[in-house]
Scaffold this active site. Structure first.
Site, mmCIF file in Angstrom:
data_model
loop_
_atom_site.group_PDB
_atom_site.id
_atom_site.type_symbol
_atom_site.label_atom_id
_atom_site.label_comp_id
_atom_site.label_asym_id
_atom_site.label_seq_id
_atom_site.Cartn_x
_atom_site.Cartn_y
_atom_site.Cartn_z
ATOM 1 N N GLU A 249 20.796 4.434 13.637
ATOM 2 C CA GLU A 249 19.687 3.771 14.338
ATOM 3 C C GLU A 249 18.397 3.895 13.516
ATOM 4 O O GLU A 249 17.667 2.927 13.300
ATOM 5 C CB GLU A 249 19.509 4.410 15.726
ATOM 6 C CG GLU A 249 18.269 3.912 16.451
ATOM 7 C CD GLU A 249 18.231 4.235 17.945
ATOM 8 O OE1 GLU A 249 19.200 4.807 18.463
ATOM 9 O OE2 GLU A 249 17.216 3.908 18.587
ATOM 10 N N GLN B 214 -10.119 -9.191 -8.970
ATOM 11 C CA GLN B 214 -9.397 -7.986 -9.355
ATOM 12 C C GLN B 214 -8.941 -7.194 -8.128
ATOM 13 O O GLN B 214 -7.844 -6.613 -8.117
ATOM 14 C CB GLN B 214 -10.275 -7.111 -10.254
ATOM 15 C CG GLN B 214 -9.469 -5.991 -10.898
ATOM 16 C CD GLN B 214 -10.344 -5.046 -11.685
ATOM 17 O OE1 GLN B 214 -11.400 -4.618 -11.227
ATOM 18 N NE2 GLN B 214 -9.925 -4.715 -12.883
#
Ligand SMILES: Cc1cc2nc3c(=O)[nH]c(=O)nc-3n(C[C@H](O)[C@H](O)[C@H](O)COP(=O)(O)OP(=O)(O)OC[C@H]3O[C@@H](n4cnc5c(N)ncnc54)[C@H](O)[C@@H]3O)c2cc1C
Length: 381
Positions: free
Chosen positions: A244, A281
């Protein structure tokens, strides 16, 4: 995306599944989000194509294939939307309890319709007063002749409204010490007298996922519906919780990859100050950071899936993957939304939905704090 454990047949399967989802899921997903439920008809379509419980043995209607096919299905469902998580829960979390601990009679009775999607399943551990502290559940099942009398309340149960079969964690020996030794698993069927649904819960995200409360008031459950042995329920849960948690990590990774892809295409097309925002950037650094986290996550996860498929002991690494990959996905959701600017905050942009869907991955299947307690214990603390 390279996967250690996948062969060509898995990739052919992925292509067919993606095509199926493009026709049967993507166009309807927003409607399901609004309706707050995935229709049963979609489950049956998945079943008809062999996309439910593929690893179940052929004698019960499955395809008997390796777990790599389940990984592909869970990744592709997550790419559509996190609200489809209940399907993976059915195939890869609930059904494995029946295949591992069920009797031949139980498997023959239940599995074939789980594979076709006519039967939808759920697992009910959590209660209003006990989530992380599972040994402290208060739901009781007391044997009375040929049946158990089940009393208690469960909450936050995935597939709670649709479920036809619910595996209920309960105490068959409420006085047992230590407490976890009194826990057993009972399979409760839809029409059981004394079993009812409470509220369908209104969540921050995962809108199409069906999550509900379940109520048991002197519910009469036949003795034959006990899964495995009395008093071993906690041990069974600890064993099956690994897959799970691994599934939650797989979904988080798939979500991170999808958010990265959509943001990559957005930053290339959105203009500011006369250039695409991908020219700044800051954008490039953010994308570089995310690409690094995704690549590292994928490497760890793929190795772990391969180990799990080889039946190696993975508890510690699963706990690491679960917390780290869900946390990374949450960070990536925040960064990707920021790079979308105001549009990222608008419902018509998928990143907005992803942003509200992802935090629950740090909570369910054992919170990230519980994952760290497991890792710390393995460190000798
Ligand atoms: C959308 C959704 C679907 C779900 N589906 C299911 C399902 O299908 N079946 C099911 O049984 N349950 C399901 N759950 C429940 C889920 O597994 C629990 O919410 C989770 O285990 C946490 O339990 P709790 O909510 O009671 O939180 P609590 O246990 O009350 O925890 C509250 C906080 O305390 C922290 N905490 C608790 N114990 C410790 C500790 N020892 N050390 C450090 N910190 C600790 C937790 O990490 C958390 O931050 C679902 C939940 C959600 C939100």
């Amino acid at each position: 995306m390279k996967h250690l454990y996948l062969q060509e047949e898995h990739e052919i399967f992925r292509k067919a599944l993606r095509k199926f989802l493009e026709k049967e899921a993507y166009p309807f997903y927003e409607q399901w989000e609004e309706e707050r439920i995935i229709p049963r008809a979609f489950w049956e379509k998945m079943g008809a194509q062999g996309y439910l419980c593929p690893d179940v043995d052929e004698k019960y209607g499955g395809s008997g294939v390796d777990w790599g096919f389940s990984v592909v299905i869970n990744e592709e469902l997550e790419r559509v939307g996190s609200g489809l998580v209940g399907i993976g829960l059915h195939s890869d979390i609930v059904i494995p309890y029946i295949t591992a601990f069920g009797t031949e009679e139980q498997k023959t009775r239940w599995l074939p319709k789980c594979v076709t999607g006519e039967t939808i399943t759920a697992i009910a551990m959590t209660e209003p007063g006990a989530g992380s502290d599972l040994a402290n559940i208060q739901t009781t099942a007391i044997l009375d002749g040929d049946h158990y009398v089940l009393n208690g309340q469960k909450t936050f149960i995935t597939n709670g409204i649709h479920a036809d079969l619910v595996i209920v964690a309960c105490k068959t020996d409420p006085k047992a010490t230590p407490k976890h030794k009194g826990v057993s698993l009972l399979v409760v069927e839809r029409d059981t007298v004394g079993f009812s649904r409470g509220r369908k819960l209104n969540k921050v995200g995962l809108h199409s996922q069906d999550t509900a409360e379940l109520i048991f008031e002197d519910a009469k459950v036949p003795k034959e519906n006990l899964l495995g042995e009395e008093g071993k329920g906690f041990q069974y849960l600890m064993e099956k919780l690994q897959q799970e948690r691994l599934l939650v990590a797989i979904a988080a990774q798939a979500a991170a990859e999808k958010m990265f892809e959509m943001t990559m295409s957005y930053v290339k097309s959105r203009q500011a100050f006369g250039v695409p925002i991908s020219k700044f950037q800051n954008t490039q650094f953010k994308m570089a950071e995310m690409a690094t986290e995704i690549e590292m996550g994928r490497a760890f996860l793929d190795q772990l899936i391969a180990e799990h498929m080889n039946k190696q002991e993975v508890v510690n690494k699963v706990s690491m993957a679960k917390w780290k990959l869900t946390e990374t996905a949450r960070k990536i959701a925040t960064e990707c939304m920021q790079l979308h600017g105001g549009y990222g905050y608008m419902e018509e942009y998928e990143i907005a939905r992803r942003y509200r869907d992802i935090p629950v991955a740090s909570i369910y299947a054992g919170t990230n704090e519980i994952m760290k307690t497991i890792i710390a214990k393995n460190l000798g603390f």
